[in-house]
Motif scaffolding. Sequence first.
Motif, short mmCIF file in Angstrom:
data_model
loop_
_atom_site.label_atom_id
_atom_site.label_comp_id
_atom_site.label_asym_id
_atom_site.label_seq_id
_atom_site.Cartn_x
_atom_site.Cartn_y
_atom_site.Cartn_z
N GLY A 78 8.81 -0.63 9.63
CA GLY A 78 9.24 -2.02 9.63
C GLY A 78 9.53 -2.55 8.24
O GLY A 78 9.42 -1.85 7.23
N GLN A 79 9.89 -3.83 8.18
CA GLN A 79 10.21 -4.46 6.91
C GLN A 79 8.97 -4.61 6.03
O GLN A 79 9.06 -4.54 4.81
N GLU A 80 7.81 -4.84 6.65
CA GLU A 80 6.58 -4.94 5.85
C GLU A 80 6.30 -3.64 5.11
O GLU A 80 5.88 -3.64 3.95
N PHE A 81 6.54 -2.52 5.78
CA PHE A 81 6.41 -1.22 5.12
C PHE A 81 7.41 -1.09 3.98
O PHE A 81 7.05 -0.69 2.86
N ALA A 82 8.66 -1.46 4.21
CA ALA A 82 9.69 -1.36 3.18
C ALA A 82 9.34 -2.22 1.97
O ALA A 82 9.59 -1.83 0.82
N SER A 83 8.73 -3.37 2.21
CA SER A 83 8.44 -4.31 1.12
C SER A 83 7.30 -3.86 0.22
O SER A 83 7.13 -4.41 -0.88
N THR A 84 6.51 -2.87 0.64
CA THR A 84 5.37 -2.45 -0.17
C THR A 84 5.79 -1.88 -1.53
O THR A 84 5.02 -1.91 -2.48
N VAL A 85 7.01 -1.36 -1.61
CA VAL A 85 7.44 -0.73 -2.87
C VAL A 85 8.08 -1.72 -3.83
O VAL A 85 8.23 -1.43 -5.03
N VAL A 86 8.48 -2.89 -3.35
CA VAL A 86 9.29 -3.81 -4.15
C VAL A 86 8.63 -4.21 -5.47
O VAL A 86 9.30 -4.24 -6.51
N PRO A 87 7.31 -4.50 -5.52
CA PRO A 87 6.72 -4.91 -6.80
C PRO A 87 6.76 -3.84 -7.90
O PRO A 87 6.53 -4.16 -9.07
#
Length: 301
Positions: free
Chosen positions: A143-152
């Motif tokens: 999901g998008q929450e998984f994808a967002s973990t790398v953004v920082p």
Amino acid sequence: MENRWNSGIHDRKLKEQICEIGRRVYDKGFAAANDGNISIRVGDNEVLCSPTMICKGFMTPDDICAVDMNGDQLAGKRKRTSEVLLHLAIMKERPDVKAVVHCHPPHATAFAVAREAIPQCVLPEVEVFMGEVPLAPYETPGGQEFASTVVPFLKATNTIILTNHGTVSFGKTLEEAYWKTEILDAYCRILILAKQIGGITYLGEQKSRELIDLKKRLGFDDPRFHNESCDLCGNSAFRDGYKEDAPQQKAFEKAPDYPGYLQKPTYDSGNGNGNIQLPAGMNMDDLVKMITDQVVSAMGK
């Protein structure tokens, strides 16, 4: 569809490249059965990617899918990988990134499941070609929450360990993205083997600094070039990205406490084990002047 990369969603050569990287990933043991996924950006709004539920070692060009930057499928007889949102999150944050490889290399994934920080100032190739590797927090894949973990962490690295999951590496080409994975897993394997025979030996401050100098001369970027608070070989470049406690070194001795690359270095004492201890009230400039005066005086005798 033609675009500024002179390619498109029907480019067979790029599909063959994805299949070739898939074979390398599979042959290396980085992706068992249907594990892993691969992508390459081919336009402003088009990305080729591997499909779901297929072994990466047995893909053919006809299996490759195309999606837009929202993850909606544009082409392909198979369904696109469910984890393509991870790839797209990276491409959106990093316009320079054209290719992404996600897989489960066993030695690097061992660090992922142990949430063990990867030591720096150990192996020259890793210092120059990779640098610090962050550990993104765990989230259920897909999901998008998984994808967002790398953004920082994306501004300061091209390689990320996904906690309790695997790795993701990225670059301007598929080969570059794959090489990052190979370098990381080889390094993690060396670390595990070194632990079994007694531990690791950290490079000295001067030699560590020389490697960072080399990295700069070669044109590679590094957080230590820009952030004064980054020490030379501690895991600190990504401290702002960790919402929970940053991973710590538990299996290995803590790295030496060297000053940051942008800070004034100390100098090796010559025995490889310590730094010069300045007399009370004397700074480094005074010491250099004193030694210079003594050398000049000796030359005049």
